[in-house]
Write a protein that holds these residues in place. Structure first.
Motif, PDB file in Angstrom:
ATOM      1  N   UNK A  41      16.875   6.100   8.534  1.00 36.87           N
ATOM      2  CA  UNK A  41      15.670   5.292   8.290  1.00 36.87           C
ATOM      3  C   UNK A  41      15.720   3.997   9.110  1.00 36.87           C
ATOM      4  N   UNK A  42      16.915   3.396   9.170  1.00 40.11           N
ATOM      5  CA  UNK A  42      17.036   2.123   9.886  1.00 40.11           C
ATOM      6  C   UNK A  42      17.212   2.364  11.390  1.00 40.11           C
ATOM      7  N   UNK A  43      18.012   3.371  11.749  1.00 38.51           N
ATOM      8  CA  UNK A  43      18.323   3.562  13.178  1.00 38.51           C
ATOM      9  C   UNK A  43      17.218   4.286  13.934  1.00 38.51           C
ATOM     10  N   UNK A  44      16.548   5.243  13.262  1.00 36.31           N
ATOM     11  CA  UNK A  44      15.680   6.159  13.996  1.00 36.31           C
ATOM     12  C   UNK A  44      14.196   6.008  13.646  1.00 36.31           C
ATOM     13  N   UNK A  45      13.904   5.901  12.332  1.00 30.01           N
ATOM     14  CA  UNK A  45      12.496   5.931  11.916  1.00 30.01           C
ATOM     15  C   UNK A  45      11.829   4.562  12.049  1.00 30.01           C
ATOM     16  N   UNK A  46      10.569   4.595  12.458  1.00 27.95           N
ATOM     17  CA  UNK A  46       9.792   3.358  12.479  1.00 27.95           C
ATOM     18  C   UNK A  46       9.429   2.964  11.048  1.00 27.95           C
ATOM     19  N   UNK A  83       5.230   3.301   1.704  1.00 28.84           N
ATOM     20  CA  UNK A  83       4.811   3.907   0.434  1.00 28.84           C
ATOM     21  C   UNK A  83       6.042   4.418  -0.332  1.00 28.84           C
ATOM     22  N   UNK A  84       6.966   5.058   0.420  1.00 31.72           N
ATOM     23  CA  UNK A  84       8.184   5.589  -0.227  1.00 31.72           C
ATOM     24  C   UNK A  84       8.957   4.489  -0.926  1.00 31.72           C
ATOM     25  N   UNK A  85       9.173   3.391  -0.220  1.00 32.39           N
ATOM     26  CA  UNK A  85       9.989   2.301  -0.777  1.00 32.39           C
ATOM     27  C   UNK A  85       9.273   1.549  -1.897  1.00 32.39           C
ATOM     28  N   UNK A  86       7.986   1.257  -1.694  1.00 39.53           N
ATOM     29  CA  UNK A  86       7.303   0.335  -2.627  1.00 39.53           C
ATOM     30  C   UNK A  86       6.631   1.034  -3.805  1.00 39.53           C
ATOM     31  N   UNK A  87       6.200   2.282  -3.610  1.00 38.90           N
ATOM     32  CA  UNK A  87       5.482   2.955  -4.704  1.00 38.90           C
ATOM     33  C   UNK A  87       6.225   4.188  -5.214  1.00 38.90           C
ATOM     34  N   UNK A  88       6.574   5.078  -4.280  1.00 38.34           N
ATOM     35  CA  UNK A  88       7.165   6.369  -4.672  1.00 38.34           C
ATOM     36  C   UNK A  88       8.474   6.169  -5.440  1.00 38.34           C
ATOM     37  N   UNK A  89       9.374   5.348  -4.912  1.00 37.26           N
ATOM     38  CA  UNK A  89      10.679   5.176  -5.568  1.00 37.26           C
ATOM     39  C   UNK A  89      10.521   4.600  -6.985  1.00 37.26           C
ATOM     40  N   UNK A 128       1.258   8.123  14.170  1.00 40.42           N
ATOM     41  CA  UNK A 128       2.057   6.908  14.374  1.00 40.42           C
ATOM     42  C   UNK A 128       1.940   5.964  13.179  1.00 40.42           C
ATOM     43  N   UNK A 129       0.750   5.926  12.559  1.00 43.32           N
ATOM     44  CA  UNK A 129       0.569   5.088  11.363  1.00 43.32           C
ATOM     45  C   UNK A 129       1.485   5.604  10.253  1.00 43.32           C
ATOM     46  N   UNK A 130       1.593   6.932  10.136  1.00 46.20           N
ATOM     47  CA  UNK A 130       2.408   7.525   9.076  1.00 46.20           C
ATOM     48  C   UNK A 130       3.902   7.279   9.329  1.00 46.20           C
ATOM     49  N   UNK A 182      -2.147  -1.297   3.118  1.00 48.80           N
ATOM     50  CA  UNK A 182      -2.566  -2.468   3.912  1.00 48.80           C
ATOM     51  C   UNK A 182      -1.387  -2.963   4.753  1.00 48.80           C
ATOM     52  N   UNK A 183      -0.187  -2.961   4.142  1.00 49.33           N
ATOM     53  CA  UNK A 183       1.007  -3.400   4.872  1.00 49.33           C
ATOM     54  C   UNK A 183       1.246  -2.525   6.096  1.00 49.33           C
ATOM     55  N   UNK A 184       1.120  -1.204   5.939  1.00 50.25           N
ATOM     56  CA  UNK A 184       1.374  -0.309   7.079  1.00 50.25           C
ATOM     57  C   UNK A 184       0.319  -0.505   8.165  1.00 50.25           C
ATOM     58  N   UNK A 185      -0.911  -0.799   7.728  1.00 49.53           N
ATOM     59  CA  UNK A 185      -1.978  -1.040   8.712  1.00 49.53           C
ATOM     60  C   UNK A 185      -1.646  -2.283   9.548  1.00 49.53           C
ATOM     61  N   UNK A 186      -1.204  -3.346   8.867  1.00 51.13           N
ATOM     62  CA  UNK A 186      -0.847  -4.580   9.583  1.00 51.13           C
ATOM     63  C   UNK A 186       0.345  -4.326  10.513  1.00 51.13           C
TER      64      UNK A 186
END
Ligand SMILES: NC(=O)C1=CN([C@@H]2O[C@H](COP(=O)(O)OP(=O)(O)OC[C@H]3O[C@@H](n4cnc5c(N)ncnc54)[C@H](OP(=O)(O)O)[C@@H]3O)[C@@H](O)[C@H]2O)C=CC1
Ligand SMILES: CC(C)CCC[C@@H](C)[C@H]1CC=C2C3=C(CC[C@@]21C)[C@@]1(C)CC[C@H](O)C(C)(C)[C@@H]1CC3
Length: 418
Positions: free
Chosen positions: A249-254, A261-267, A172-174, A143-147
């Protein structure tokens, strides 16, 4: 709505199809690991022990706990910081400001949890809730990524990430359309990268250790090692929080589904796999074995920290006496590349140290099962892929100077191997 940007960046992760597949595969893998860790055979490969019904996954209480956790970490993020750091220069020449108070958040969380435990907070009950908690975290990430995707549709072109604005909504959503989504000074990507997931990971580890103590009288040596090593890793990341501002992640990736998902669930739910495995599959470990494993972790940490600190010190101030004597290659951008010290050994010495630590985190789980080695396998794949992405970006940035660096330092991660 912002138009897609000038020359399009080449698509990564196998384009829209790859992105769609990863969006299904990553959560499925996470649930498979959670189920396998608590099952008797604990098989990494092969079908999951059973398919959980919705009643095992969905729990309003788990959703509440996840939201409360995010709320607590957000409140700690907003507390006055010991330092406010400037990020890298953006396309529009601005530099964003970031609070450096992650370690403070870790200490305050530890104090709150300690008080909670004294007040008989049933932390040992957390392991029983991992499945619904992971489901809620995935839901929040989705839901967060959708927003965030919708927010990015009205963001100015200068705010978009180089890679996440292909025009294909799935891709782009991914990957994430907007580079640094913020509300006022609250930076969503920076907040999520280090706090809720990493601190959540050590909290889950601690809960597993407490549950083991409840079940077997005291935590095992293997469980202590896994908890200690991973706490050191998370503490180190938060202590050197400013260094995350120069990661890709900070400089290049959106900020899209991949990082949310990586930060909040996967890790938190897959990086705690070794401790999960140990709770259900206790492993004997003597002092000699434990000492060797501690030595492996110490070697990995020494390389990881040495390499990361050397580059960060050099990037901040090349005339710092700690790095001033190192050999460098000039580049057309005015920046230099280190070709001696850690960065003259291989092109990614920090990855090598990280991988050695990953091995040390799995060894306390013995060699009878492949499952606790999942992190090492996944992490090798992640870092090999990440190295290739970084190589591409460095080639674009530094051109001939990068070729010269590759000639002088031919190995990528492991000397004489890769
Ligand atoms: N536990 C986990 O799940 C993960 C951990 N990590 C860890 O995060 C850390 C950061 O990784 P990451 O952001 O991928 O990459 P790095 O910290 O290795 O940064 C790569 C950048 O460093 C600069 N650089 C490369 N070579 C040189 C050189 N010879 N001299 C000076 N600068 C150089 C370039 O940027 P520039 O020139 O623009 O400064 C390059 O883009 C690593 O330790 C990694 O192991 C990463 C991913 C996941
Ligand atoms: C789910 C997918 C397979 C991909 C998701 C990748 C993310 C889990 C990782 C991408 C880069 C990360 C970093 C760390 C954690 C994992 C993610 C978010 C990091 C915060 C771990 C601690 C380190 O010390 C670090 C250098 C600060 C790491 C930065 C990159």
């Amino acid at each position: 709505m912002a138009p897609p940007q000038g020359p399009r960046a080449p698509l990564e992760f196998g384009g829209p199809l790859g992105a769609a597949a990863l969006m299904l595969l990553l959560p499925a893998t996470m649930f498979h690991l959670l189920l396998a860790a608590r099952s008797g055979p604990a098989r990494l490969l092969g079908p999951p022990p059973y398919l959980p019904g919705l009643e095992m996954l969905w729990s309003p209480w788990a959703l509440f706990l996840c939201l409360a956790w995010l709320g607590l970490q957000a409140a700690l993020y907003l507390l006055p910081a010991r330092k406010v750091a400037e990020g890298q220069e953006l396309k529009d020449k601005r530099r964003l400001l970031y609070p450096i108070n992650g370690f403070q958040a870790l200490v305050l969380t530890a104090l709150l949890v300690g008080l909670g435990v004294l007040a008989r907070l049933p932390l040992g009950a957390l392991p029983e809730m991992l499945l619904p908690l992971a489901f809620s975290a995935t839901l929040i990430a989705f839901v967060g990524s959708l927003l965030l995707y919708l927010k990015a549709l009205v963001a100015p072109a200068s705010a978009l990430a180089p890679g996440g604005n292909s025009g294909n909504p799935v891709y782009d959503f991914f990957l994430g359309r907007e580079l640094n989504p913020r509300i006022c000074s609250f930076d969503f990507k920076y907040f999520c990268e280090l706090r809720p997931g990493l601190i959540g990971w050590v909290l889950i580890n601690l809960a597993l250790l407490m549950q083991e103590a409840e079940l077997r009288g005291s935590p095992s040596l293997a469980m202590w090692l896994v908890n200690g090593f991973q706490l050191l890793y998370v503490g180190d990341a938060l202590w050197h929080e400013e260094a995350v501002l120069t990661t890709m992640d900070i400089i290049h990736d959106g900020f899209g589904f991949m990082l949310a998902f990586g930060d909040l669930a996967w890790v938190p739910f897959t990086y705690s796999l070794q401790a999960q495995f140990l709770l259900y599959h206790p492993q004997p470990l003597g002092l000699p074995g434990a000492s060797v494993i501690c030595l492996i972790n110490a070697v990995g940490y020494y390389i990881f920290r040495g390499a990361n600190s050397q580059k960060n010190t050099f990037r901040k101030n090349p005339s710092d006496p700690r790095v001033a004597d190192l050999e460098t290659i000039p580049t057309a951008t005015g920046r230099q590349l280190l070709v001696s010290g850690w960065w003259g050994m291989v092109r990614h010495p920090n990855y090598l140290g990280d991988l050695i630590m990953a091995l040390a985190w799995s060894l306390p789980c013995g060699v009878s099962h492949l499952l606790p080695y999942f992190y090492l396998l996944y992490f090798t794949a992640l870092l090999v892929h990440r190295e290739a992405r970084d190589e591409q970006q460095c080639l674009q940035k530094y051109g001939l100077a990068w070729h010269e660096y590759c000639r002088r330092v031919p190995y990528r991660i492991m000397p004489y191997v890769y």
